[in-house]
Scaffold this motif. Structure first.
Motif, PDB file in Angstrom:
ATOM      1  N   GLY A 103       0.965  -0.978  -0.049  1.00 53.82           N
ATOM      2  CA  GLY A 103       0.244   0.054   0.005  1.00 53.82           C
ATOM      3  C   GLY A 103       0.906   1.294   0.023  1.00 53.82           C
ATOM      4  N   LEU A 104       1.901   1.441   0.831  1.00 50.02           N
ATOM      5  CA  LEU A 104       2.719   2.383   0.912  1.00 50.02           C
ATOM      6  C   LEU A 104       3.495   2.623  -0.317  1.00 50.02           C
ATOM      7  CD1 LEU A 104       4.082   4.943   2.580  1.00 50.02           C
ATOM      8  CD2 LEU A 104       5.856   3.125   3.159  1.00 50.02           C
ATOM      9  N   LEU A 105       4.095   1.612  -0.819  1.00 47.12           N
ATOM     10  CA  LEU A 105       4.956   1.488  -2.234  1.00 47.12           C
ATOM     11  C   LEU A 105       4.013   1.927  -3.317  1.00 47.12           C
ATOM     12  CD1 LEU A 105       7.098  -1.540  -1.869  1.00 47.12           C
ATOM     13  CD2 LEU A 105       7.681   0.867  -1.394  1.00 47.12           C
ATOM     14  N   SER A 106       2.660   1.742  -3.302  1.00 46.20           N
ATOM     15  CA  SER A 106       1.711   2.246  -4.669  1.00 46.20           C
ATOM     16  C   SER A 106       1.741   3.714  -4.669  1.00 46.20           C
ATOM     17  CB  SER A 106       0.361   1.416  -4.402  1.00 46.20           C
ATOM     18  OG  SER A 106      -0.303   2.039  -3.207  1.00 46.20           O
ATOM     19  N   ILE A 107       2.130   4.453  -3.595  1.00 48.24           N
ATOM     20  CA  ILE A 107       2.073   5.847  -3.480  1.00 48.24           C
ATOM     21  C   ILE A 107       3.457   6.508  -3.531  1.00 48.24           C
ATOM     22  CG2 ILE A 107      -0.272   5.872  -2.712  1.00 48.24           C
ATOM     23  CD1 ILE A 107       0.993   7.059  -0.011  1.00 48.24           C
ATOM     24  N   VAL A 108       4.521   5.719  -3.154  1.00 51.45           N
ATOM     25  CA  VAL A 108       5.863   6.322  -3.202  1.00 51.45           C
ATOM     26  C   VAL A 108       6.348   6.340  -4.707  1.00 51.45           C
ATOM     27  CG1 VAL A 108       8.298   5.763  -2.585  1.00 51.45           C
ATOM     28  CG2 VAL A 108       6.516   5.237  -1.156  1.00 51.45           C
ATOM     29  N   THR A 109       6.892   7.759  -4.851  1.00 47.36           N
ATOM     30  CA  THR A 109       7.279   8.052  -6.135  1.00 47.36           C
ATOM     31  C   THR A 109       8.836   8.018  -6.204  1.00 47.36           C
ATOM     32  OG1 THR A 109       7.345  10.590  -5.739  1.00 47.36           O
ATOM     33  CG2 THR A 109       5.410   9.193  -6.878  1.00 47.36           C
ATOM     34  N   ASP A 110       9.594   8.284  -5.203  1.00 46.66           N
ATOM     35  CA  ASP A 110      10.831   8.424  -4.915  1.00 46.66           C
ATOM     36  C   ASP A 110      11.182   8.403  -3.581  1.00 46.66           C
ATOM     37  OD1 ASP A 110      13.717   8.673  -6.227  1.00 46.66           O
ATOM     38  OD2 ASP A 110      13.642  10.958  -5.903  1.00 46.66           O
ATOM     39  N   VAL A 111      12.421   7.998  -3.412  1.00 47.33           N
ATOM     40  CA  VAL A 111      13.150   7.986  -1.810  1.00 47.33           C
ATOM     41  C   VAL A 111      14.470   8.697  -2.221  1.00 47.33           C
ATOM     42  CG1 VAL A 111      14.029   6.686   0.029  1.00 47.33           C
ATOM     43  CG2 VAL A 111      12.208   5.634  -1.176  1.00 47.33           C
ATOM     44  N   GLU A 112      14.787   9.771  -1.257  1.00 46.16           N
ATOM     45  CA  GLU A 112      15.900  10.651  -1.686  1.00 46.16           C
ATOM     46  C   GLU A 112      16.725  10.640  -0.178  1.00 46.16           C
ATOM     47  OE1 GLU A 112      17.051  15.293  -2.556  1.00 46.16           O
ATOM     48  OE2 GLU A 112      15.026  14.505  -2.676  1.00 46.16           O
ATOM     49  N   MET A 113      17.899  10.030  -0.360  1.00 47.48           N
ATOM     50  CA  MET A 113      18.805   9.533   0.905  1.00 47.48           C
ATOM     51  C   MET A 113      19.435  11.066   0.978  1.00 47.48           C
ATOM     52  SD  MET A 113      19.541   7.664   3.310  1.00 47.48           S
ATOM     53  CE  MET A 113      19.157   6.171   2.461  1.00 47.48           C
ATOM     54  N   ILE A 114      19.260  11.555   2.323  1.00 45.71           N
ATOM     55  CA  ILE A 114      19.814  12.763   2.754  1.00 45.71           C
ATOM     56  C   ILE A 114      21.160  12.520   3.571  1.00 45.71           C
ATOM     57  CG2 ILE A 114      19.588  14.684   4.409  1.00 45.71           C
ATOM     58  CD1 ILE A 114      16.528  14.645   3.739  1.00 45.71           C
ATOM     59  N   SER A 115      21.241  11.408   4.431  1.00 46.15           N
ATOM     60  CA  SER A 115      22.477  11.110   5.161  1.00 46.15           C
ATOM     61  C   SER A 115      22.477   9.609   5.868  1.00 46.15           C
ATOM     62  CB  SER A 115      22.329  11.989   6.644  1.00 46.15           C
ATOM     63  OG  SER A 115      23.537  11.716   7.337  1.00 46.15           O
ATOM     64  N   GLU A 116      23.502   8.854   5.835  1.00 43.80           N
ATOM     65  CA  GLU A 116      23.723   7.502   6.257  1.00 43.80           C
ATOM     66  C   GLU A 116      24.890   7.780   7.343  1.00 43.80           C
ATOM     67  OE1 GLU A 116      23.780   4.675   2.946  1.00 43.80           O
ATOM     68  OE2 GLU A 116      23.948   6.318   1.587  1.00 43.80           O
ATOM     69  N   LEU A 117      24.683   7.435   8.589  1.00 43.24           N
ATOM     70  CA  LEU A 117      25.694   7.095   9.408  1.00 43.24           C
ATOM     71  C   LEU A 117      25.780   5.627  10.068  1.00 43.24           C
ATOM     72  CD1 LEU A 117      24.272  10.259  11.556  1.00 43.24           C
ATOM     73  CD2 LEU A 117      26.548  10.288   9.827  1.00 43.24           C
ATOM     74  N   TYR A 118      26.965   5.051  10.104  1.00 41.79           N
ATOM     75  CA  TYR A 118      27.169   3.888  10.417  1.00 41.79           C
ATOM     76  C   TYR A 118      28.078   3.595  11.389  1.00 41.79           C
ATOM     77  CZ  TYR A 118      24.693   3.081   6.004  1.00 41.79           C
ATOM     78  OH  TYR A 118      23.838   2.994   5.035  1.00 41.79           O
ATOM     79  N   GLY A 119      27.892   3.025  12.177  1.00 43.61           N
ATOM     80  CA  GLY A 119      28.582   2.610  13.660  1.00 43.61           C
ATOM     81  C   GLY A 119      28.706   1.021  13.423  1.00 43.61           C
ATOM     82  N   GLU A 120      29.685   0.272  14.456  1.00 40.88           N
ATOM     83  CA  GLU A 120      29.781  -1.109  14.536  1.00 40.88           C
ATOM     84  C   GLU A 120      28.432  -2.019  14.642  1.00 40.88           C
ATOM     85  OE1 GLU A 120      31.907  -4.168  17.311  1.00 40.88           O
ATOM     86  OE2 GLU A 120      33.055  -2.298  17.114  1.00 40.88           O
ATOM     87  N   ASP A 121      27.516  -1.563  15.426  1.00 40.00           N
ATOM     88  CA  ASP A 121      26.464  -2.314  15.501  1.00 40.00           C
ATOM     89  C   ASP A 121      25.094  -1.443  15.342  1.00 40.00           C
ATOM     90  OD1 ASP A 121      26.443  -0.840  17.853  1.00 40.00           O
ATOM     91  OD2 ASP A 121      26.745  -2.705  19.073  1.00 40.00           O
ATOM     92  N   GLU A 122      25.175  -0.118  14.894  1.00 35.18           N
ATOM     93  CA  GLU A 122      24.085   0.702  14.694  1.00 35.18           C
ATOM     94  C   GLU A 122      24.344   1.635  13.606  1.00 35.18           C
ATOM     95  OE1 GLU A 122      23.588   3.849  17.744  1.00 35.18           O
ATOM     96  OE2 GLU A 122      25.381   3.559  18.125  1.00 35.18           O
ATOM     97  N   ALA A 123      23.021   2.214  12.928  1.00 33.50           N
ATOM     98  CA  ALA A 123      23.162   2.862  11.698  1.00 33.50           C
ATOM     99  C   ALA A 123      21.658   3.822  11.898  1.00 33.50           C
ATOM    100  CB  ALA A 123      23.068   2.034  10.552  1.00 33.50           C
ATOM    101  N   THR A 124      22.037   5.069  11.456  1.00 35.91           N
ATOM    102  CA  THR A 124      20.969   5.950  11.134  1.00 35.91           C
ATOM    103  C   THR A 124      20.986   6.290   9.795  1.00 35.91           C
ATOM    104  OG1 THR A 124      21.176   6.556  13.378  1.00 35.91           O
ATOM    105  CG2 THR A 124      19.940   8.108  12.257  1.00 35.91           C
TER     106      THR A 124
END
Length: 125
Positions: A51-72
């Motif tokens: 249902g969600l994907l039927s209305i998503v037209t694009d996903v634009e990444m702003i930031s990716e932060l990665y640690g050893e066992d976590e990410a944001t």
């Protein structure tokens, strides 16, 4: 696999609608929390994704932060809905290279009227 590899694989698979690949990145004891959905099931939070994907037209990444066992991840979800663009933050915890918790953060207020009109409430799965 590294944290970045696992989280990117999950994120990309989810927005492609590839539920088996997304679910394969999730580990034992998985939990998911968002303003609209709560789930303790490795696949329960993916229910209704079509249902969600039927209305998503694009996903634009702003930031990716990665640690050893976590990410944001911080990204914009562009939709063909009255919501328009939804700014989203997602925090992941990993154990043994698999995602064990996801906390999805966004302003859910624009979604309440849409969900009410569709006869949907917050889900637990």
């Amino acid at each position: 696999m590294t944290t970045a590899t696992t989280v990117r694989a999950y994120h990309q698979a989810r927005f492609r609608g590839d539920l088996p690949t997304a679910a394969a990145q999730l580990g034992p004891g998985f939990t998911f929390r968002s303003p609209l959905v709560t789930s303790d099931s490795p696949t329960g939070h993916l229910d209704g994704l079509d249902g969600l994907l039927s209305i998503v037209t694009d996903v634009e990444m702003i930031s990716e932060l990665y640690g050893e066992d976590e990410a944001t991840l911080v990204y914009d979800v562009h939709t063909a809905s009255p919501v328009g663009t939804q700014r989203t933050a997602e925090h992941f915890r990993l154990t043994d290279g698999r995602i064990t918790s996801i906390l999805l953060i966004f302003d859910a207020s624009p979604w309440h009227a849409i969900m009410a009109a569709a006869g949907l409430g917050g889900r637990q799965g």
